[in-house]
Design a protein around this motif. Sequence first.
Motif, mmCIF file in Angstrom:
data_model
loop_
_atom_site.group_PDB
_atom_site.id
_atom_site.type_symbol
_atom_site.label_atom_id
_atom_site.label_comp_id
_atom_site.label_asym_id
_atom_site.label_seq_id
_atom_site.Cartn_x
_atom_site.Cartn_y
_atom_site.Cartn_z
ATOM 1 N N GLY A 61 0.812 -1.217 0.000
ATOM 2 C CA GLY A 61 0.000 0.000 0.000
ATOM 3 C C GLY A 61 0.843 1.262 0.000
ATOM 4 O O GLY A 61 0.569 2.210 -0.749
ATOM 5 N N LEU A 62 1.886 1.286 0.826
ATOM 6 C CA LEU A 62 2.763 2.460 0.879
ATOM 7 C C LEU A 62 3.514 2.660 -0.431
ATOM 8 O O LEU A 62 3.696 3.793 -0.897
ATOM 9 N N THR A 63 3.950 1.559 -1.020
ATOM 10 C CA THR A 63 4.661 1.647 -2.303
ATOM 11 C C THR A 63 3.759 2.249 -3.369
ATOM 12 O O THR A 63 4.168 3.129 -4.133
ATOM 13 N N SER A 64 2.506 1.792 -3.413
ATOM 14 C CA SER A 64 1.550 2.324 -4.391
ATOM 15 C C SER A 64 1.262 3.803 -4.123
ATOM 16 O O SER A 64 1.164 4.605 -5.060
ATOM 17 N N ALA A 65 1.128 4.172 -2.852
ATOM 18 C CA ALA A 65 0.859 5.566 -2.505
ATOM 19 C C ALA A 65 1.989 6.475 -2.994
ATOM 20 O O ALA A 65 1.740 7.554 -3.549
ATOM 21 N N ASN A 66 3.234 6.031 -2.792
ATOM 22 C CA ASN A 66 4.364 6.842 -3.249
ATOM 23 C C ASN A 66 4.410 6.949 -4.767
ATOM 24 O O ASN A 66 4.794 7.985 -5.322
ATOM 25 N N GLU A 67 4.025 5.873 -5.450
ATOM 26 C CA GLU A 67 3.994 5.925 -6.913
ATOM 27 C C GLU A 67 2.966 6.946 -7.380
ATOM 28 O O GLU A 67 3.215 7.727 -8.313
ATOM 29 N N GLN A 68 1.791 6.951 -6.727
ATOM 30 C CA GLN A 68 0.750 7.898 -7.108
ATOM 31 C C GLN A 68 1.166 9.334 -6.798
ATOM 32 O O GLN A 68 0.951 10.241 -7.598
ATOM 33 N N MET A 69 1.756 9.537 -5.631
ATOM 34 C CA MET A 69 2.196 10.889 -5.283
ATOM 35 C C MET A 69 3.330 11.353 -6.191
ATOM 36 O O MET A 69 3.455 12.546 -6.483
ATOM 37 N N GLY A 70 4.140 10.414 -6.657
ATOM 38 C CA GLY A 70 5.203 10.776 -7.592
ATOM 39 C C GLY A 70 4.636 11.340 -8.885
ATOM 40 O O GLY A 70 5.167 12.301 -9.449
ATOM 41 N N SER A 71 3.542 10.734 -9.335
ATOM 42 C CA SER A 71 2.884 11.239 -10.545
ATOM 43 C C SER A 71 2.300 12.631 -10.307
ATOM 44 O O SER A 71 2.442 13.534 -11.141
ATOM 45 N N VAL A 72 1.669 12.824 -9.151
ATOM 46 C CA VAL A 72 1.098 14.130 -8.822
ATOM 47 C C VAL A 72 2.201 15.170 -8.638
ATOM 48 O O VAL A 72 2.033 16.341 -8.985
ATOM 49 N N GLN A 73 3.347 14.725 -8.126
ATOM 50 C CA GLN A 73 4.475 15.646 -7.963
ATOM 51 C C GLN A 73 4.910 16.177 -9.325
ATOM 52 O O GLN A 73 5.305 17.348 -9.461
ATOM 53 N N GLY A 74 4.820 15.323 -10.352
ATOM 54 C CA GLY A 74 5.142 15.773 -11.706
ATOM 55 C C GLY A 74 4.192 16.870 -12.168
ATOM 56 O O GLY A 74 4.603 17.846 -12.810
ATOM 57 N N ILE A 75 2.907 16.718 -11.847
ATOM 58 C CA ILE A 75 1.926 17.754 -12.193
ATOM 59 C C ILE A 75 2.248 19.058 -11.460
ATOM 60 O O ILE A 75 2.198 20.145 -12.043
ATOM 61 N N LEU A 76 2.584 18.933 -10.181
ATOM 62 C CA LEU A 76 2.907 20.135 -9.399
ATOM 63 C C LEU A 76 4.162 20.823 -9.923
ATOM 64 O O LEU A 76 4.206 22.065 -10.007
ATOM 65 N N ASP A 77 5.175 20.049 -10.253
ATOM 66 C CA ASP A 77 6.412 20.644 -10.765
ATOM 67 C C ASP A 77 6.150 21.408 -12.063
ATOM 68 O O ASP A 77 6.688 22.505 -12.279
ATOM 69 N N THR A 78 5.317 20.810 -12.932
ATOM 70 C CA THR A 78 4.968 21.484 -14.189
ATOM 71 C C THR A 78 4.169 22.747 -13.912
ATOM 72 O O THR A 78 4.382 23.796 -14.545
ATOM 73 N N THR A 79 3.251 22.672 -12.962
ATOM 74 C CA THR A 79 2.443 23.834 -12.588
ATOM 75 C C THR A 79 3.320 24.972 -12.070
ATOM 76 O O THR A 79 3.163 26.134 -12.470
#
Length: 278
Positions: A61-79
């Motif tokens: 579960g934690l591994t999946s959560a970090n993968e999802q947040m990593g994707s969102v971090q990409g959106i934030l960095d672009t923003t």
Amino acid sequence: MAMNSVNTNLGAQVALQSMNRTNDALNATQKRISTGYRVSDAKDDGAAFAVAQTVRADIAGLTSANEQMGSVQGILDTTLAGLNKVSDTMTELRGVLVKLADGTLSDSQRSQYQSQYDSLRTQVQNFISDATYNGRTLLTTSTGAGGGNIATTRNEQATLYTLTAVEGAGTLVVAAAPTDAAAAASALASGGNFTTTMTAVNTALNTFGNASNYLENQMSYNKEKLDSLNTGLGSLIDADLAKESAQLQALQIKQQLGTQALGIANQSPQGLLSLFKG
């Protein structure tokens, strides 16, 4: 019970039972060495295996959560990259706007500055529309354009962390170039269009910057928690390979001796038969 009974070879039975126990222990040790686990399934230790499976689920579960947040971090960095360019361009726009507020400009000069202003304004619009990552953006509330709020899981319990999108085209883009000095001065005044837009840009930078730091800290914490879970899991179910290796050698020797003892015990009835033949 007679020790020399021709009906029951007690010595062979004892030797066979001992060798069976040795073989069972040897199989268990070989299983630990081959798998690396002291507890590899429920047969080894049901309670420990049940706990291990729960911990493994938390790790997944934690591994999946970090993968999802990593994707969102990409959106934030672009923003944030887009917003930084918008902020820099707003600085240039202010300089042009101050010039447009000068009542001594000729019509030709004002036209040139208005053209420069509109060009910078178009750049701002482009920065906002281009701030997308994998088809998603936080600079529009239109879900049809890949915008809207983004909710991501932050832990193994699927607790959500929500990022609220802003309507960039409506709040982060200044109005068209002012037509006269009074309009330019009004845009620069408190509550004016430029001042309001600049405040909105700064607020967005602060909001999304804080969100980026939050996700980075959460992912860092999750990684530390994963390390702790893996360490605890290893303590619970991992085999001590040095100990098991020594045990394997001892059991192999014991197995050889047991085979020899069984062979000797099986020869005892033959010794009794030789008495009759003699």
